[in-house]
Design an enzyme around this catalytic site. Structure first.
Site, PDB file in Angstrom:
ATOM      1  N   CYS A 111       0.828  -1.199   0.000  1.00 25.30           N
ATOM      2  CA  CYS A 111       0.000   0.000   0.000  1.00 25.30           C
ATOM      3  C   CYS A 111       0.872   1.262   0.000  1.00 25.30           C
ATOM      4  CB  CYS A 111      -0.919   0.014   1.216  1.00 25.30           C
ATOM      5  SG  CYS A 111      -1.967   1.486   1.283  1.00 25.30           S
ATOM      6  N   LYS A 151       1.804  -9.500  -0.218  1.00 23.43           N
ATOM      7  CA  LYS A 151       1.602  -8.644  -1.391  1.00 23.43           C
ATOM      8  C   LYS A 151       2.493  -7.416  -1.239  1.00 23.43           C
ATOM      9  CE  LYS A 151      -2.091  -6.440  -4.118  1.00 23.43           C
ATOM     10  NZ  LYS A 151      -1.564  -5.060  -4.202  1.00 23.43           N
TER      11      LYS A 151
END
Length: 348
Positions: A111, A151
């Site tokens: 993010c 991720k």
């Protein structure tokens, strides 16, 4: 042409490997339900903040567990994404997530949001590989019976493009798979994702690598697999207002004929079904606020969409929304290729 194989993560059989990315304010229970109808092999919850979860478990009223982690009894696989920058905190969150029946936990190290990064989460961990390793280890030890995936972006900035290093760390700490986004943190979404960075990760590890970034058409997914050799693909913004992309990508990867683009009547049917689920989940009053961004995405490419969007803030009741949307889609005559989704960008 690549040889399509099933994506296997731990004991999870994920078919041809079309996974819908976690997106803040987007991938709640109703959205995941819609994506599953279109054939998504797995959908992720919104990012759950490990510090907020830990505080809630101590008695603070954050409501993360009930809202973000809400699920249907038949939602399998049930995949939860969590973020944080402290091993102890993410371990507490992982244990709680596992106890709620999660089939997989994904750790967010991608993010780019300034708020998340400033607090040590998301892409911030790309600057601190040792700390990242400790967090992944903590997650795995706290939830030893389910797969842990990671991720992340290909690096923090041009001076710290460490996709191979992070991929090897994740594998070394017991991650069952990784998802690589082909941009650096400092690139935001303004530059094209570079699939070569994903290919580097594929070559560096033996665990499955899922490719993420700029999948807006079925051809994009096919090209990503051909260029990178990745085991699965993870569309994100391309699905906004266009869950049909999931079915198109799945068909392309399986070598089947790609379905025809949706017509206005198809969009109306899907939108109203999604609205009913959202209203039940959020309450109609709250859902009226949440549905506006989705309606912008659903109407992209249709004549008259701009005029409808100007009315959005005047929708004060469920009946007004349904009547206006039904009239719009019923009268819509011309469909244009919308390309990338517009409107606000979700945090991924």
């Amino acid at each position: 042409m690549f040889a399509q194989k099933k994506l296997i993560i731990g004991k999870l059989d994920l078919g041809c490997g079309v996974l819908v990315a976690p997106m803040v304010g987007i991938t709640d229970l109703p959205f995941r339900k819609m994506c599953r109808k279109f054939g998504a092999d797995m959908c992720f919850t919104e990012m759950a903040a490990a510090p907020a979860m830990a505080a809630e478990l101590r008695g603070a009223a954050h409501n993360v567990l009930n809202r973000i982690l809400a699920r249907d009894p038949d939602e399998h696989p049930y995949a939860v994404q969590v973020f944080g920058g402290e091993p102890q905190t993410v371990a507490v969150a992982a244990k709680a997530i596992a106890e709620r029946g999660a089939d997989l936990i994904d750790f967010n190290m991608g993010c780019p949001s300034r708020r998340i990064v400033t607090n040590g989460g998301g892409s911030a961990l790309l600057k601190y590989p040792t700390l990242a390793a400790r967090c992944i280890e903590a997650l795995r030890k706290a939830a030893p019976d389910i797969p842990i995936t990671v991720k992340f972006r290909a690096g923090y900035d041009a001076k710290r493009e460490n996709v191979v290093e992070i991929a090897k760390i994740a594998e070394g700490e017991g991650a069952s798979a990784i998802t690589v986004h082909g941009r650096l943190r400092t690139q935001g979404y303004g530059e094209k994702s570079d699939p070569r960075r994903i290919a580097e990760a594929v070559k560096a590890v033996s665990i499955p690598v899922i490719g993420n970034g700029d999948i807006f058409k079925a051809e994009d997914a096919v090209r990503m697999k051909e260029v990178t050799g990745c085991a699965g693909v993870m569309p994100a913004r391309g699905v906004l207002g266009n869950p049909w992309l999931i079915a198109e990508v799945s068909a392309a990867l399986m070598g089947r004929e790609i379905p025809q683009p949706p017509q206005p009547k198809d969009k109306l049917k899907t939108f109203l079904s999604f609205w009913r689920d959202l209203a039940e989940f959020r309450t109609p009053e709250r859902a009226l606020l949440d549905i506006r961004k989705h309606l912008i995405w659903f109407t992209k490419g249709l004549r008259g969409a701009q005029a409808l969007r100007k009315k959005l803030w005047s929708f004060e009741s469920e009946q007004t929304l349904v009547d206006e949307v039904t009239e719009f889609f019923t009268q819509a005559q011309e469909y244009h290729d919308a390309g990338q989704s517009s409107g606000s960008r979700p945090v991924i």
